[in-house]
Design an enzyme around this catalytic site. Structure first.
Site, PDB file in Angstrom:
ATOM      1  N   SER A  36       0.830  -1.208   0.000  1.00  0.00           N
ATOM      2  CA  SER A  36       0.000   0.000   0.000  1.00  0.00           C
ATOM      3  C   SER A  36       0.862   1.255   0.000  1.00  0.00           C
ATOM      4  O   SER A  36       0.602   2.216  -0.741  1.00  0.00           O
ATOM      5  CB  SER A  36      -0.923   0.006   1.217  1.00  0.00           C
ATOM      6  OG  SER A  36      -1.812  -1.080   1.192  1.00  0.00           O
ATOM      7  N   SER A 180     -13.802   1.434   2.885  1.00  0.00           N
ATOM      8  CA  SER A 180     -12.837   1.053   1.854  1.00  0.00           C
ATOM      9  C   SER A 180     -11.746   2.103   1.770  1.00  0.00           C
ATOM     10  O   SER A 180     -12.012   3.252   1.413  1.00  0.00           O
ATOM     11  CB  SER A 180     -13.517   0.907   0.486  1.00  0.00           C
ATOM     12  OG  SER A 180     -12.549   0.777  -0.549  1.00  0.00           O
ATOM     13  N   GLN A 182      -9.409   2.146  -0.396  1.00  0.00           N
ATOM     14  CA  GLN A 182      -9.166   2.464  -1.803  1.00  0.00           C
ATOM     15  C   GLN A 182     -10.110   3.551  -2.304  1.00  0.00           C
ATOM     16  O   GLN A 182      -9.684   4.487  -2.980  1.00  0.00           O
ATOM     17  CB  GLN A 182      -9.300   1.203  -2.653  1.00  0.00           C
ATOM     18  CG  GLN A 182      -8.221   0.175  -2.394  1.00  0.00           C
ATOM     19  CD  GLN A 182      -8.383  -1.072  -3.255  1.00  0.00           C
ATOM     20  OE1 GLN A 182      -9.292  -1.157  -4.082  1.00  0.00           O
ATOM     21  NE2 GLN A 182      -7.521  -2.042  -3.061  1.00  0.00           N
ATOM     22  N   ASP A 333      -7.132  -7.907   4.048  1.00  0.00           N
ATOM     23  CA  ASP A 333      -6.382  -8.800   3.164  1.00  0.00           C
ATOM     24  C   ASP A 333      -5.922 -10.077   3.865  1.00  0.00           C
ATOM     25  O   ASP A 333      -5.432 -11.002   3.214  1.00  0.00           O
ATOM     26  CB  ASP A 333      -5.156  -8.079   2.589  1.00  0.00           C
ATOM     27  CG  ASP A 333      -5.541  -7.053   1.547  1.00  0.00           C
ATOM     28  OD1 ASP A 333      -6.549  -7.259   0.852  1.00  0.00           O
ATOM     29  OD2 ASP A 333      -4.838  -6.032   1.434  1.00  0.00           O
TER      30      ASP A 333
END
Length: 451
Positions: A36, A180, A182, A333
């Site tokens: 990330s 989220s 992202q 994840d």
């Protein structure tokens, strides 16, 4: 000077059969740089004015795609030894790419780059591999369209995607329906070149690497706590970003695999050095300790604005756990490999609030269930909760379909190292996208993996 795109190669299927480790895992190791932070360091350095030097960058194919994309957008990016140098263009000063931007397997890169492209006045097209082209982009493009950009996708909001950016980006105010990092990051990156204050509200705090790195490059980011653990993040654009050197810590998501393997394989005793300990990324460590794991953190320090430490892990008898839904963003994840740990634990485990897993590289929830079931573990899905019925019955003996998902492949390897019967993994090629050298690292600890 090296040219990173030369390291990107065509992937050939690599099946692997994993048998129980002949002895405990042992030794000291380092996992690759945080994925990330690696993506964000390249993107933000390209938007900064001046020269940024990055060390510890993850050199997996996903990150190399990001480097190539930012180069195509006008940044000068070179590598010499372990150091990367990025000469940025400044916010709003990227240039129209001459060709399609191929993001490979990286959903993170595609979604974050969508935010950057949306506030630049040129046209671009983004694509990816078969896995990325199957993933929906609408949850990013829908809020981004509010700034004046236009997105044209395939049916279902899928790549390839054409972006017509705007040179007069409007600030966006958006409340995330599902937590989220992202989506949040894409909106904040779009706001860097917008006139006014961009605001994102998230129901649950997600990983804050974007906010941390924006501050590192001189951007004022305001964060306020909301009720029930949520946050309100705001920044006012257009901003000026100044180049700053970045040190990338070891990826806690990558560390998850040797950690769980060491916990499950009898006689194991390992150290993993220099792992990032951002509190919004360490939900797995908290959960494993709740399960009875012998996992301690030593030599804590701060590097590049992020907390870092060394992890000491020893084989442990785990017990079942009930993981609250608000912990999901800090370990999203890691659920596949956590589910593997739960399969070997004593008693049932319930992993709650996993809706985000349905839109990862594959439907990770369904794929995790399949991984466990084919190897003899009992599971049940109730809504967005996964229940794993820990068992003392022999596990293994199945063939895992990875669906080109690197984390499923590594989770299957971990299961095989502790299972009573060999586990077949249909393809491990995609592991290189996020964890280059995974097999070599595991073998250096004594895993005994062979093709």
């Amino acid at each position: 000077m090296g040219h990173p795109s030369k390291n990107i190669t065509m992937q050939v299927s690599r099946p692997l059969t994993v048998s129980a480790s002949p002895k405990g895992l042992s030794g000291r190791t380092r996992v690759p740089g945080d994925k990330s932070i690696s993506h964000r360091s390249l993107m933000l350095a390209a938007l900064a004015s001046g020269r940024t030097r990055v060390t510890g960058l993850l050199e997996g194919e996903d990150v190399l795609r990001t480097a190539d994309a930012m180069r195509s957008l006008g940044a000068t990016i070179t590598r010499e030894g372990a150091e990367w140098t990025i000469d940025g263009r400044g916010v709003g000063a990227l240039s129209e790419p001459a060709d399609v931007l191929d993001m490979g397997n990286s959903g993170t890169a595609a979604r974050l780059l969508s935010g950057i492209l949306s506030s630049h006045a040129f046209n671009s097209v983004m694509t990816g591999d078969a896995s990325l082209r199957s993933r929906p982009m609408r949850r990013v493009t829908a809020p981004l369209a509010a700034n004046g950009a236009e997105f044209l996708t395939r049916e279902g909001g899928r790549l390839p995607m054409a972006v017509r950016g705007t040179g007069e980006a409007k600030p966006i105010e958006y409340r995330l329906p599902v937590a989220s990092a992202q989506v949040k990051s894409a909106i904040l990156l779009a706001g860097l070149n917008a006139h006014g204050t961009t605001i994102v509200e998230e129901p649950v705090a997600t990983r804050d690497h974007t906010e941390n790195m924006l501050r590192h490059f001189g951007v004022e980011v305001d964060v306020a706590r909301l009720d029930a653990g949520g946050r309100r993040i705001a920044l006012t654009g257009p901003v000026v970003m100044t180049a700053r050197d970045v040190t990338v810590p070891g990826d806690p998501s990558s560390a998850a695999f040797p950690i769980v393997a060491a916990l499950l394989v009898p006689g194991s005793d390992i150290w993993i050095e220099g792992v990032g300990l951002n509190p919004l990324r360490t939900g797995l460590f908290t959960t494993l300790i709740e399960m009875g794991a012998s996992l301690s953190i030593e030599n804590e320090r701060v590097e590049g604005g992020e907390p870092v430490g060394d992890l000491h892990v020893r084989h442990s008898q785990l017990k079942g756990v009930d993981v609250p839904p608000e912990r999901a963003p800090s370990m999203i994840d890691e659920y596949p490999v956590l589910a593997v740990a739960c399969a070997f634990a004593e008693g049932p485990s319930r992993l709650r609030g996993l809706e985000e897993l349905r839109v990862k590289e594959s439907d990770r929830l369904a794929s995790t269930v399949a991984l466990l079931n084919v190897n003899g573990a009992e599971t049940e899905v109730i809504g967005d909760d996964l229940i794993v019925k820990g068992t003392h019955a022999p596990l293994g003996g199945g063939t895992v379909q990875t669906h080109m998902d690197h984390r499923l492949a590594m989770s299957a390897v971990v299961l095989g190292l502790a299972a009573a019967k060999p586990v077949k993994v249909d393809d491990t090629a995609f592991i290189e996208t996020s964890f280059p050298g995974f097999v070599d690292l595991m073998n250096a600890l004594g895993a005994g993996l062979t093709a």
